[in-house]
Design an enzyme around this catalytic site. Structure first.
Site, PDB file in Angstrom:
ATOM      1  N   SER B 150     -26.588  23.711  42.243  1.00  0.00           N
ATOM      2  CA  SER B 150     -27.922  24.323  42.270  1.00  0.00           C
ATOM      3  C   SER B 150     -27.954  25.452  43.309  1.00  0.00           C
ATOM      4  O   SER B 150     -27.184  26.408  43.186  1.00  0.00           O
ATOM      5  CB  SER B 150     -28.974  23.239  42.527  1.00  0.00           C
ATOM      6  OG  SER B 150     -30.264  23.709  42.212  1.00  0.00           O
ATOM      7  N   ASP B 226     -31.714  19.590  31.964  1.00  0.00           N
ATOM      8  CA  ASP B 226     -32.049  19.947  33.336  1.00  0.00           C
ATOM      9  C   ASP B 226     -33.403  20.653  33.338  1.00  0.00           C
ATOM     10  O   ASP B 226     -33.555  21.733  32.756  1.00  0.00           O
ATOM     11  CB  ASP B 226     -30.948  20.871  33.865  1.00  0.00           C
ATOM     12  CG  ASP B 226     -31.124  21.242  35.322  1.00  0.00           C
ATOM     13  OD1 ASP B 226     -32.276  21.323  35.795  1.00  0.00           O
ATOM     14  OD2 ASP B 226     -30.098  21.466  35.987  1.00  0.00           O
ATOM     15  N   HIS B 259     -30.467  17.294  36.293  1.00  0.00           N
ATOM     16  CA  HIS B 259     -30.098  18.046  37.500  1.00  0.00           C
ATOM     17  C   HIS B 259     -29.602  17.132  38.626  1.00  0.00           C
ATOM     18  O   HIS B 259     -29.331  17.595  39.731  1.00  0.00           O
ATOM     19  CB  HIS B 259     -31.338  18.824  37.975  1.00  0.00           C
ATOM     20  CG  HIS B 259     -31.038  19.985  38.880  1.00  0.00           C
ATOM     21  ND1 HIS B 259     -30.343  21.103  38.455  1.00  0.00           N
ATOM     22  CD2 HIS B 259     -31.343  20.230  40.194  1.00  0.00           C
ATOM     23  CE1 HIS B 259     -30.239  21.971  39.456  1.00  0.00           C
ATOM     24  NE2 HIS B 259     -30.829  21.462  40.523  1.00  0.00           N
TER      25      HIS B 259
END
Lengths: 281, 281
Positions: B150, B226, B259
């Site tokens: 991320s 996600d 995620h």
């Protein structure tokens, strides 16, 4: 029995689904939370079930986050179930200590007050949870294994020893092997069961073996740098008991490992492999 | 530079040692904590180093506990380094939001007040941390790889793109690929660097590639489930940039993954394998 599960969370992982669920438990009279990993599998297939019992202070979350079991369970097609270690909630009595009360159910059915009402973790793990798993997941309950860590190793050993034939495989990381012979056990069993030590023997793996309980085999890993080894865990007492009983246990002293999930995760895949071999077919 | 490390903890795991260390950082002017896994190795050997940059809200602890990298790093003999995501401490300015201030350093050197004094995470990761690793661990700094998740995927991509030849291998889980084009990036870069978007381009992987930066190859995994994909991560912009630049990136859309670390841990071993292949010899 109330079989209604509420889904807390699900996440796709290692090709399968890691779920967390909660329900009203009849055994404990409280809400209970547990986690289940279901690997990818063929439509209509039923998978063997490996139940993992956690140690003092833990919930389902510790092994779920840090246990590193999913890759091995996905490889073998094994469902992995992780319950909490005690009843929870404002209505549940507690103790300030980490080793008694919430987080420290010791997998017994308490008979002493004020614990008897909710601290029925033996009944929960032996009866209620398996029924829930069978009802709600693609589980082949004829192929079960059980394992645990520390207090949960004690739980796995004693539950398996008391229920011959139910579990095809039994293993433990750093188990409490003889609650009769250690401070954690004496405190918990006195508190939950009362002062009569004869009543403790069904909650002591070594005593159960001395009294005639048998397992076909057994895998135990114990770190030599585990700070609880000498005073609480006393692995040598289990070695003595299985030797006397002729149980072909594989008890491995692992050089330099401590009591943490860094130790557990190191040997988790080997334990899952070992269970898988015994749960096949 | 102050090279004194304080050991917070060490645990034997997967045959090696998982350590957590802290030190006074010159770059950030604060105490900084990071984790290092050193696998078992021959006396006198120097091992390749894989640095992992974490995402928003994380510290070193998230990947250390939940990343499931140790088995793969032990197999390949790779040191795994996980720094924090921002300066910490009472003296460090903060913001109530989860995506700015502490836990959200974005791997930039801040120029705006009040952030400039401590939010120097680019300098920390590019300069200070590698020097510390070289000084204190059996690390072969000629064989480095970098990866992240991320915000940390953004960090890994941009740091590698700005330092051609330093990293033999670069990979990311669900990276922010274009801070210029997403709310997280706009907010962070405006706050840390100021309103002039020309100054942002060295902190944007797609812009760096457009401006001529190159990598020999690249591995990215992105979950299709996600929740940040559409608004923040925009993987397709990276695909477009590498296609236009002729970079042979392997960008994999992973069906149904979110995620979380349940996603990261699923593909971690493949990423470590991929880095290992490029860091050999």
């Amino acid at each position: 029995m109330n079989m209604t599960l509420e889904t807390v969370s699900t996440n796709k992982t290692h090709g399968g689904v890691q779920g967390v669920y909660k329900h009203r438990s009849v055994a404990t009279g409280t809400e209970m939370t547990f986690s289940v990993f279901v690997p990818d599998h063929a439509e209509g297939a039923y998978l063997p079930v490996l139940t993992y019992l956690s140690g003092l202070t833990c919930t389902h979350a510790n092994v779920t986050e840090k246990g590193e079991y999913r890759a091995a369970c996905a490889k073998h097609g094994i469902i992995f179930v992780a319950p909490d270690t005690s009843p929870r909630g404002d209505e549940v009595p507690d103790d300030d200590a980490y080793d008694f009360g919430k987080g420290a159910g010791f997998y017994v059915n308490a008979t002493e007050e004020p614990w008897a009402q909710h601290f029925q973790m033996r009944r929960y793990v032996e009866e209620e949870l398996p029924a829930l798993i069978q009802q709600n997941f693609p589980a082949d309950m004829a192929r079960q294994g059980i394992m645990g860590h520390s207090m949960g190793g004690h739980g796995a050993l004693t539950i398996s020893l008391r229920n011959p034939g139910r579990y095809r495989s039994t293993s433990a990381f750093a188990p409490i092997v003889a609650p009769l012979e250690c401070p954690w056990g004496e405190k918990a069993l006195t508190g939950y069961i009362g002062a009569d030590k004869a009543a403790w023997r069904e909650y002591d793996a070594c005593a159960l073996i001395e009294d005639g309980a048998r397992l076909p085999d057994l895998l135990v890993d114990q770190g030599t740098a585990d700070g609880f080894l000498e005073e609480q865990l006393k692995t040598h007492l289990l070695q003595k008991a299985v030797d006397a009983a002729g149980i072909p246990a594989r008890i491995r002293m692992q050089e330099g490992y401590d009591h943490s999930y860094y130790f557990i995760s190191t040997f988790m895949a080997e334990h899952v492999d070992w269970h898988a071999e015994r749960m096949k077919g």
